[in-house]
Design an enzyme around this catalytic site. Structure first.
Site, PDB file in Angstrom:
ATOM      1  N   PRO A   1      26.995 -53.714  -9.501  1.00 35.61           N
ATOM      2  CA  PRO A   1      26.634 -53.177 -10.669  1.00 35.61           C
ATOM      3  C   PRO A   1      26.153 -51.684  -9.887  1.00 35.61           C
ATOM      4  O   PRO A   1      25.628 -52.016  -8.884  1.00 35.61           O
ATOM      5  CB  PRO A   1      26.022 -54.062 -11.931  1.00 35.61           C
ATOM      6  CG  PRO A   1      25.149 -54.861 -10.531  1.00 35.61           C
ATOM      7  CD  PRO A   1      25.783 -55.481 -10.224  1.00 35.61           C
ATOM      8  N   ASN A   2      26.867 -50.841 -10.689  1.00 39.77           N
ATOM      9  CA  ASN A   2      26.259 -49.509 -10.938  1.00 39.77           C
ATOM     10  C   ASN A   2      26.713 -48.842  -9.257  1.00 39.77           C
ATOM     11  O   ASN A   2      26.978 -47.651  -8.584  1.00 39.77           O
ATOM     12  CB  ASN A   2      25.121 -49.040 -10.717  1.00 39.77           C
ATOM     13  CG  ASN A   2      24.420 -49.583 -12.280  1.00 39.77           C
ATOM     14  OD1 ASN A   2      24.828 -49.246 -13.134  1.00 39.77           O
ATOM     15  ND2 ASN A   2      23.156 -50.776 -12.496  1.00 39.77           N
TER      16      ASN A   2
ATOM     17  N   ALA B   1      22.283 -54.794  -7.809  1.00 42.86           N
ATOM     18  CA  ALA B   1      20.421 -55.277  -8.366  1.00 42.86           C
ATOM     19  C   ALA B   1      20.632 -57.421  -8.390  1.00 42.86           C
ATOM     20  O   ALA B   1      19.909 -57.436  -8.649  1.00 42.86           O
ATOM     21  CB  ALA B   1      20.880 -54.663  -9.858  1.00 42.86           C
TER      22      ALA B   1
ATOM     23  N   GLU C   1      26.431 -60.290   3.786  1.00 41.05           N
ATOM     24  CA  GLU C   1      25.790 -59.117   2.283  1.00 41.05           C
ATOM     25  C   GLU C   1      25.741 -58.051   3.097  1.00 41.05           C
ATOM     26  O   GLU C   1      25.387 -57.622   4.190  1.00 41.05           O
ATOM     27  CB  GLU C   1      24.657 -59.537   2.346  1.00 41.05           C
ATOM     28  CG  GLU C   1      23.403 -58.722   0.957  1.00 41.05           C
ATOM     29  CD  GLU C   1      21.874 -59.642   1.459  1.00 41.05           C
ATOM     30  OE1 GLU C   1      21.262 -60.177   1.819  1.00 41.05           O
ATOM     31  OE2 GLU C   1      21.273 -59.045   0.356  1.00 41.05           O
TER      32      GLU C   1
ATOM     33  N   ARG D   1      12.781 -50.229   0.289  1.00 43.68           N
ATOM     34  CA  ARG D   1      12.268 -49.295  -0.954  1.00 43.68           C
ATOM     35  C   ARG D   1      10.838 -50.586  -2.222  1.00 43.68           C
ATOM     36  O   ARG D   1       9.874 -51.434  -1.387  1.00 43.68           O
ATOM     37  CB  ARG D   1      12.777 -49.620  -1.766  1.00 43.68           C
ATOM     38  CG  ARG D   1      14.661 -48.734  -0.958  1.00 43.68           C
ATOM     39  CD  ARG D   1      15.926 -48.698  -1.714  1.00 43.68           C
ATOM     40  NE  ARG D   1      15.861 -48.190  -2.969  1.00 43.68           N
ATOM     41  CZ  ARG D   1      17.381 -48.345  -3.557  1.00 43.68           C
ATOM     42  NH1 ARG D   1      18.058 -48.891  -3.201  1.00 43.68           N
ATOM     43  NH2 ARG D   1      16.163 -47.900  -4.838  1.00 43.68           N
TER      44      ARG D   1
ATOM     45  N   ARG E   1      12.680 -55.075  -4.914  1.00 44.91           N
ATOM     46  CA  ARG E   1      13.404 -55.201  -3.578  1.00 44.91           C
ATOM     47  C   ARG E   1      14.071 -56.074  -2.573  1.00 44.91           C
ATOM     48  O   ARG E   1      14.455 -56.192  -2.129  1.00 44.91           O
ATOM     49  CB  ARG E   1      14.531 -53.397  -3.523  1.00 44.91           C
ATOM     50  CG  ARG E   1      15.325 -52.831  -5.190  1.00 44.91           C
ATOM     51  CD  ARG E   1      15.207 -51.812  -4.484  1.00 44.91           C
ATOM     52  NE  ARG E   1      15.280 -50.703  -5.563  1.00 44.91           N
ATOM     53  CZ  ARG E   1      16.561 -50.649  -6.578  1.00 44.91           C
ATOM     54  NH1 ARG E   1      17.306 -51.572  -6.685  1.00 44.91           N
ATOM     55  NH2 ARG E   1      16.124 -49.212  -7.430  1.00 44.91           N
TER      56      ARG E   1
ATOM     57  N   ASN F   1      28.509 -56.657  -1.488  1.00 45.59           N
ATOM     58  CA  ASN F   1      27.077 -55.834  -2.318  1.00 45.59           C
ATOM     59  C   ASN F   1      27.003 -56.249  -3.591  1.00 45.59           C
ATOM     60  O   ASN F   1      27.201 -55.486  -4.476  1.00 45.59           O
ATOM     61  CB  ASN F   1      27.273 -54.097  -1.465  1.00 45.59           C
ATOM     62  CG  ASN F   1      25.859 -53.231  -1.672  1.00 45.59           C
ATOM     63  OD1 ASN F   1      25.008 -53.613  -2.729  1.00 45.59           O
ATOM     64  ND2 ASN F   1      26.082 -52.471  -2.032  1.00 45.59           N
TER      65      ASN F   1
ATOM     66  N   TYR G   1      21.364 -42.684  -2.051  1.00 44.16           N
ATOM     67  CA  TYR G   1      22.517 -43.714  -2.043  1.00 44.16           C
ATOM     68  C   TYR G   1      23.843 -42.397  -0.943  1.00 44.16           C
ATOM     69  O   TYR G   1      24.563 -42.963  -0.814  1.00 44.16           O
ATOM     70  CB  TYR G   1      23.635 -44.444  -2.834  1.00 44.16           C
ATOM     71  CG  TYR G   1      22.693 -44.799  -3.380  1.00 44.16           C
ATOM     72  CD1 TYR G   1      22.442 -46.622  -3.265  1.00 44.16           C
ATOM     73  CD2 TYR G   1      21.351 -45.029  -4.934  1.00 44.16           C
ATOM     74  CE1 TYR G   1      21.283 -47.848  -3.523  1.00 44.16           C
ATOM     75  CE2 TYR G   1      21.054 -45.915  -5.263  1.00 44.16           C
ATOM     76  CZ  TYR G   1      21.066 -47.279  -4.265  1.00 44.16           C
ATOM     77  OH  TYR G   1      19.612 -48.187  -4.874  1.00 44.16           O
TER      78      TYR G   1
ATOM     79  N   ARG H   1      24.102 -41.598  -8.488  1.00 45.80           N
ATOM     80  CA  ARG H   1      23.262 -42.123  -8.130  1.00 45.80           C
ATOM     81  C   ARG H   1      22.320 -41.317  -7.146  1.00 45.80           C
ATOM     82  O   ARG H   1      22.740 -40.524  -7.386  1.00 45.80           O
ATOM     83  CB  ARG H   1      23.413 -43.659  -7.847  1.00 45.80           C
ATOM     84  CG  ARG H   1      23.805 -44.688  -8.388  1.00 45.80           C
ATOM     85  CD  ARG H   1      23.731 -45.870  -8.679  1.00 45.80           C
ATOM     86  NE  ARG H   1      22.792 -46.895  -8.645  1.00 45.80           N
ATOM     87  CZ  ARG H   1      22.698 -47.506  -8.225  1.00 45.80           C
ATOM     88  NH1 ARG H   1      23.419 -48.681  -7.540  1.00 45.80           N
ATOM     89  NH2 ARG H   1      21.317 -47.908  -8.101  1.00 45.80           N
TER      90      ARG H   1
ATOM     91  N   HIS I   1      24.202 -53.840   2.278  1.00 39.59           N
ATOM     92  CA  HIS I   1      23.596 -52.413   1.121  1.00 39.59           C
ATOM     93  C   HIS I   1      23.792 -51.185   2.025  1.00 39.59           C
ATOM     94  O   HIS I   1      23.187 -51.047   2.982  1.00 39.59           O
ATOM     95  CB  HIS I   1      22.403 -52.874   0.900  1.00 39.59           C
ATOM     96  CG  HIS I   1      21.827 -54.160   0.539  1.00 39.59           C
ATOM     97  ND1 HIS I   1      22.451 -54.742  -0.748  1.00 39.59           N
ATOM     98  CD2 HIS I   1      21.502 -55.144   1.216  1.00 39.59           C
ATOM     99  CE1 HIS I   1      21.931 -56.213  -0.942  1.00 39.59           C
ATOM    100  NE2 HIS I   1      21.166 -56.152   0.165  1.00 39.59           N
TER     101      HIS I   1
ATOM    102  N   ASP J   1      24.591 -69.605  -6.058  1.00 42.98           N
ATOM    103  CA  ASP J   1      25.689 -70.427  -6.031  1.00 42.98           C
ATOM    104  C   ASP J   1      26.534 -69.978  -6.062  1.00 42.98           C
ATOM    105  O   ASP J   1      27.318 -71.259  -5.161  1.00 42.98           O
ATOM    106  CB  ASP J   1      24.711 -71.304  -7.077  1.00 42.98           C
ATOM    107  CG  ASP J   1      23.610 -71.861  -7.529  1.00 42.98           C
ATOM    108  OD1 ASP J   1      22.632 -71.945  -6.615  1.00 42.98           O
ATOM    109  OD2 ASP J   1      22.400 -72.238  -8.951  1.00 42.98           O
TER     110      ASP J   1
ATOM    111  N   HIS K   1      18.936 -59.217  -5.650  1.00 43.44           N
ATOM    112  CA  HIS K   1      17.199 -59.272  -6.176  1.00 43.44           C
ATOM    113  C   HIS K   1      17.130 -60.464  -7.269  1.00 43.44           C
ATOM    114  O   HIS K   1      15.928 -61.390  -6.917  1.00 43.44           O
ATOM    115  CB  HIS K   1      16.523 -58.633  -6.813  1.00 43.44           C
ATOM    116  CG  HIS K   1      16.897 -57.230  -5.116  1.00 43.44           C
ATOM    117  ND1 HIS K   1      16.783 -57.041  -4.649  1.00 43.44           N
ATOM    118  CD2 HIS K   1      17.017 -56.111  -6.289  1.00 43.44           C
ATOM    119  CE1 HIS K   1      17.498 -55.665  -4.166  1.00 43.44           C
ATOM    120  NE2 HIS K   1      17.612 -55.163  -4.775  1.00 43.44           N
TER     121      HIS K   1
ATOM    122  N   SER L   1      21.621 -48.454   1.262  1.00 46.54           N
ATOM    123  CA  SER L   1      20.230 -48.069   1.491  1.00 46.54           C
ATOM    124  C   SER L   1      19.088 -49.341   1.919  1.00 46.54           C
ATOM    125  O   SER L   1      19.842 -50.809   2.516  1.00 46.54           O
ATOM    126  CB  SER L   1      19.243 -48.165  -0.026  1.00 46.54           C
ATOM    127  OG  SER L   1      19.124 -49.152  -1.033  1.00 46.54           O
TER     128      SER L   1
END
Ligand code: DQA
Length: 144
Positions: free
Chosen positions: A9-10, A76, A97, A106, A110, A73, A22, A17, A99, A86, A79, A101
């Site tokens: 998301p986002n 949110a 995985e 942070r 997070r 990625n 970012y 952002r 990211h 799962d 977290h 940032s």
């Protein structure tokens, strides 16, 4: 071979952002960078973004069924989404995985990733390069 690159998301709204966190690369520029780097490594990147947890889970299920390697990625969802964890846990091919940032530098919420424990590895904090480093790492895993 195809590598699936999933974004949570986002992330499609990177251009608006916080650029201090970012950077100033838009989502469409990020997609171009990933596509070009994957091609230079001889791979095809299938890059997708969704704000919807169930859509991301559906893509992970399909990646499991097809044994597709995944760079992810989860944004949110990283977290707190046990449902995504799962689904990721069922993957057969490597999962990296990523990211933009460094979440550990942070806010405290997070600092937990519920995904890291089922990932092959995590790359965070290098901006768009996190994805490019993940592609390079993925290709060397797949060549083993
Ligand atoms: C992010 C970090 C997450 O904490 C955040 O919710 C995001 C982006 C990153 O790429 O740095 O949306 O995953």
């Amino acid at each position: 071979m195809k590598i699936l690159v999933l974004n949570g998301p986002n992330l499609a709204r990177l251009d608006i952002r916080d650029s201090a966190i970012y950077g100033d690369v838009s989502y469409s520029e990020l997609v171009k960078m990933i596509t070009q780097h994957a091609a230079s490594l001889g791979f095809d990147a299938d890059i997708r973004q969704s704000d919807d947890e169930s859509e991301l889970i559906g893509w992970l299920h399909a990646a499991t069924d097809a044994s597709t390697p995944v760079i992810f990625n989860p944004a949110a969802f990283t977290h707190y989404s046990y449902a995504i964890r799962d689904a990721a846990d069922m993957l057969r091919a490597p999962l990296i995985e990523v990211h933009l940032s460094n979440p550990l530098a942070r806010e405290e919420f997070r600092h937990t990733s519920v995904i890291s424990g089922v990932a092959t590895g995590t790359i965070a904090g290098f901006g768009p390069n996190s994805y490019l480093l993940a592609l390079t790492a993925m290709v060397s895993l797949l060549k083993k």
